[in-house]
Design an enzyme around this catalytic site. Structure first.
Site, mmCIF file in Angstrom:
data_model
loop_
_atom_site.group_PDB
_atom_site.id
_atom_site.type_symbol
_atom_site.label_atom_id
_atom_site.label_comp_id
_atom_site.label_asym_id
_atom_site.label_seq_id
_atom_site.Cartn_x
_atom_site.Cartn_y
_atom_site.Cartn_z
ATOM 1 N N GLY A 263 1.238 -1.143 -0.378
ATOM 2 C CA GLY A 263 -0.197 0.123 -0.016
ATOM 3 C C GLY A 263 0.551 1.534 -0.013
ATOM 4 C CB SER A 264 0.389 4.576 0.741
ATOM 5 O OG SER A 264 -1.094 4.743 1.660
ATOM 6 C CD GLU A 285 7.361 -5.804 -2.477
ATOM 7 O OE1 GLU A 285 7.085 -4.189 -3.013
ATOM 8 O OE2 GLU A 285 7.504 -6.554 -2.952
HETATM 9 P P1 NAD Z 1 -3.445 2.714 1.176
HETATM 10 O O1 NAD Z 1 -2.866 2.821 2.335
HETATM 11 O O2 NAD Z 1 -4.534 3.073 1.052
HETATM 12 O O3 NAD Z 1 -4.520 1.259 1.328
HETATM 13 C C1 NAD Z 1 -3.690 -0.254 1.846
HETATM 14 C C2 NAD Z 1 -4.297 -1.415 2.241
HETATM 15 O O4 NAD Z 1 -4.232 -1.154 3.948
HETATM 16 C C3 NAD Z 1 -5.423 -1.438 2.647
HETATM 17 O O5 NAD Z 1 -6.276 -3.335 2.181
HETATM 18 C C4 NAD Z 1 -6.412 -0.553 3.474
HETATM 19 O O6 NAD Z 1 -7.750 -0.365 4.050
HETATM 20 C C5 NAD Z 1 -5.744 -1.083 4.350
HETATM 21 N N1 NAD Z 1 -5.508 0.243 5.777
HETATM 22 C C6 NAD Z 1 -5.127 1.385 5.821
HETATM 23 N N2 NAD Z 1 -5.244 2.124 7.061
HETATM 24 C C7 NAD Z 1 -5.083 0.990 7.724
HETATM 25 C C8 NAD Z 1 -4.453 0.820 8.932
HETATM 26 N N3 NAD Z 1 -3.962 1.536 9.877
HETATM 27 N N4 NAD Z 1 -3.638 -0.746 9.020
HETATM 28 C C9 NAD Z 1 -4.466 -1.031 8.787
HETATM 29 N N5 NAD Z 1 -3.919 -1.066 6.824
HETATM 30 C C10 NAD Z 1 -4.948 0.008 6.771
HETATM 31 O O7 NAD Z 1 -2.841 1.944 -0.530
HETATM 32 P P2 NAD Z 1 -3.706 2.740 -2.119
HETATM 33 O O8 NAD Z 1 -4.723 3.139 -1.748
HETATM 34 O O9 NAD Z 1 -4.570 0.866 -1.432
HETATM 35 O O10 NAD Z 1 -2.798 1.566 -2.826
HETATM 36 C C11 NAD Z 1 -2.151 2.597 -3.605
HETATM 37 C C12 NAD Z 1 -0.556 2.725 -3.027
HETATM 38 O O11 NAD Z 1 -0.062 1.156 -3.044
HETATM 39 C C13 NAD Z 1 0.864 3.238 -3.604
HETATM 40 O O12 NAD Z 1 1.552 3.497 -3.026
HETATM 41 C C14 NAD Z 1 1.224 2.237 -4.109
HETATM 42 O O13 NAD Z 1 2.403 2.479 -4.733
HETATM 43 C C15 NAD Z 1 1.220 1.116 -3.900
HETATM 44 N N6 NAD Z 1 1.619 -0.170 -3.851
HETATM 45 C C16 NAD Z 1 2.921 -0.051 -4.137
HETATM 46 C C17 NAD Z 1 3.073 -2.067 -4.259
HETATM 47 C C18 NAD Z 1 4.215 -2.932 -4.307
HETATM 48 O O14 NAD Z 1 4.732 -3.637 -5.024
HETATM 49 N N7 NAD Z 1 5.249 -1.707 -4.084
HETATM 50 C C19 NAD Z 1 2.045 -2.609 -5.240
HETATM 51 C C20 NAD Z 1 0.509 -2.216 -5.544
HETATM 52 C C21 NAD Z 1 0.961 -0.812 -4.927
#
Ligand code: NAD
EC number: 1.2.1.3
Length: 530
Positions: A263-264, A285
């Site tokens: 995620g982010s 990641e």
């Molecule tokens: P996000 O960080 O908003 O959410 C990712 C996940 O985390 C979701 O399932 C969300 O519900 C969960 N989440 C949110 N808050 C949380 C908390 N406090 N505790 C635990 N879990 C929580 O990311 P997104 O908008 O879904 O995805 C986009 C981001 O992911 C971009 O920054 C992208 O670069 C990154 N990404 C990275 C890779 C990699 O392999 N490096 C691959 C895909 C996406």
């Protein structure tokens, strides 16, 4: 409606709401073929048993609801961990090659459902058909890879410095692997984790992104069939759909031995500290701000299509999307002109991701469109020039024009930030060294590419003073990593690898054993025991 009783009114409204769900439109018949229905339980722990609020999943192409999902609660999560743990106790004793056979069957099940599942990924996430199917294919590929791996999870034997002794290394499973995944790869990210975690002897609990639950439910239903056919407990691949509260429960739970978070960077930073705080294992990641460096000796016929593929594909919503193009000043004007022409060529092919002629789909939701607009406004305020695009399209859904911006300094805040949209910042450099410096000035370290025909530049780029990213490509773009070969990043991209040559070790713990096969105990020599 005026003459209807309250109960009948509710029933009428309810049936209208159901009728307007895309799942009831014959155009999307593949949803029912995947076992989805109007309302779907978002929790699987061997049984489908959600007790949280009912939400909806929307199509980014028209913002209409696809189907309803009953989310999980933290109590549902608790039950899922219990079942996942029980399943682990059984699974860890299954010989690894037999575990590989089950993963092979999961791969086959996905193969048989490739088109339907790919279409669901496109409908729910918004990426075009070829990418939706491609994402499921990645899961299939990692199943094949993991099946082979299940016969080669090798330990090592080392010579001991003591006579009659040998050092042995054995790899053991961790226990329960918790997977938290991002919306932009709703299928493949889980796939990478699922296949490797299973062959290495772990059970899993998956918390998918709240906006792509249907893909997670459909994938889990296919896995459920395979587990049933092999008389294995369903808790082996548990699922709990929900928001950040479920994610937090997973992150803080000591019974979850490895947290694999995609995620982010923003959320990953919090998750990372929390898991470290309980001495849990981590795989992060996170975000990327990826660059292509174009040297003056590059083959420009390759540079232009590669940049378009990586900057515009998935409407700029890949973690490996090219966001910065750093061009040698000698070829800068030529590359920019050709790029603008290429972008214009694709404008008529922005549209419904499920149409075969579409090349660019929508952004995932309205919030993403607002972030796109805000970044363009900030770029202009900082002195940037929009060379192409910069607009939101006036039509249903979340469509924007892919955008090229020039004239900004490499260290402008907007250039250094990952905006999850198709915005490409074009920058100038004097030589490869300056290109590398600009590439490395981003806080993230996910992917990077150098276009050159000079071997010296290639090895400089790959070496200690080259790109500081996890992926250091040459003459191919920043996205399109291969399963067995590469994935993962450095710096604020987190750490660890979900895929790649040695990533299986992250799903295991190493046990080192010194065996004494002599009759002596050298450590106790000279001491007399009664
Ligand atoms: P996000 O960080 O908003 O959410 C990712 C996940 O985390 C979701 O399932 C969300 O519900 C969960 N989440 C949110 N808050 C949380 C908390 N406090 N505790 C635990 N879990 C929580 O990311 P997104 O908008 O879904 O995805 C986009 C981001 O992911 C971009 O920054 C992208 O670069 C990154 N990404 C990275 C890779 C990699 O392999 N490096 C691959 C895909 C996406």
């Amino acid at each position: 409606m005026r003459f209807l009783s309250a109960g009948v009114k509710t029933a009428v409204l309810q049936s209208r709401r159901m009728a307007s769900l895309l799942i009831n439109d014959s155009k999307y018949a593949f949803l029912k073929d995947l076992g989805l229905s109007e309302t779907n339980s978002g929790v699987f722990n061997g049984k489908w048993a959600a007790s949280g609020p009912v939400t909806q999943s929307f199509s980014p192409a028209n913002n209409l609801p696809i189907a309803n999902i009953q989310n999980g609660t933290t109590e549902d999560f608790d039950k899922a961990v219990v079942e996942a743990r029980k399943a682990y106790e059984q699974w860890c004793e299954v010989p690894a090659p037999r575990r590989g056979e089950v993963v092979r069957q999961i791969g086959d099940k996905l193969r048989a459902n490739l088109q339907n599942l790919g279409a669901l990924v496109s409908l729910e996430m918004g990426k075009i058909s070829a990418e939706g199917v491609g994402e499921v294919q990645e899961y299939v590929d990692i199943c094949d890879y993991a099946t082979g791996l299940s016969r080669s999870l090798e330990g090592r034997i080392f010579p001991s410095e003591r006579p009659g002794h040998t050092l042995l290394e054995q790899w053991n499973p961790l226990g329960v692997v918790g997977v938290i995944s991002a919306f932009n790869f709703p299928c493949a990210v889980y796939g990478w984790n699922n296949a490797l975690a299973l062959v290495t002897g772990n059970s899993l609990i998956w918390k998918p992104a709240p906006s792509t639950p249907l893909t997670a439910i459909a994938v889990t239903k296919l896995i459920e069939e395979v587990l049933k056919a092999n008389n294995l407990p369903g808790g082996l691949c548990s699922l709990v759909c929900g928001e950040g509260d479920v994610g937090q429960a997973l992150v803080k739970d000591k019974r979850v031995n490895l947290v694999s978070f995609t995620g982010s960077t923003e959320v990953g930073r919090i998750v990372g500290q929390q898991v470290q705080g309980r001495f849990g294992k981590l795989l992060l990641e996170l975000g990327g701000n990826n660059a292509i460096v174009v040297n003056d000796d590059a083959d420009l016929d390759m540079v232009v299509p590669a940049t378009v593929f990586a900057a515009v594909g998935t409407a700029g919503q890949r973690c490996t999307t090219t966001r910065r193009l750093i061009i040698h000043e000698k070829v800068y004007d030529q590359v920019l002109e050709r790029l603008k022409r290429a972008y214009a060529q694709f404008e008529s092919r922005i549209g419904d991701p499920l149409e075969s002629t579409t090349i660019i789909g929508p952004l995932h939701n309205h919030e993403a469109v607002l972030k796109f607009k805000a970044s363009i406004a900030e770029a202009i305020a900082l002195g940037g020039k929009v060379e192409y695009g910069g607009k939101v399209l006036e039509r249903d859904g979340n469509f924007v024009l892919p955008t090229i911006v020039t004239g900004l300094k490499p260290d402008s805040p907007v250039v250094l930030r990952e905006t999850f949209a198709p915005i490409l910042y074009v920058l100038k450099c004097k030589d490869v060294d300056e290109g590398i410096r600009i590439n490395n000035s981003s806080a993230q370290g996910l992917s990077s590419s150098l276009f050159t025909s000079n071997l010296q530049n290639v090895f400089k780029w790959m070496g200690p003073k080259g790109s500081d990213c996890g992926i250091v490509n040459v003459n191919i773009p920043t996205s399109g990593a291969e399963i067995g070969g590469a994935f993962g990043g450095e710096k604020e991209t987190g750490g660890g690898r979900e895929s790649g040559s040695d990533s299986w070790r992250q799903y295991m713990r190493r046990s080192t054993c010194t065996i004494n096969f002599s009759k002596q105990l050298p450590l106790a020599q000279g001491i007399k025991f009664e």
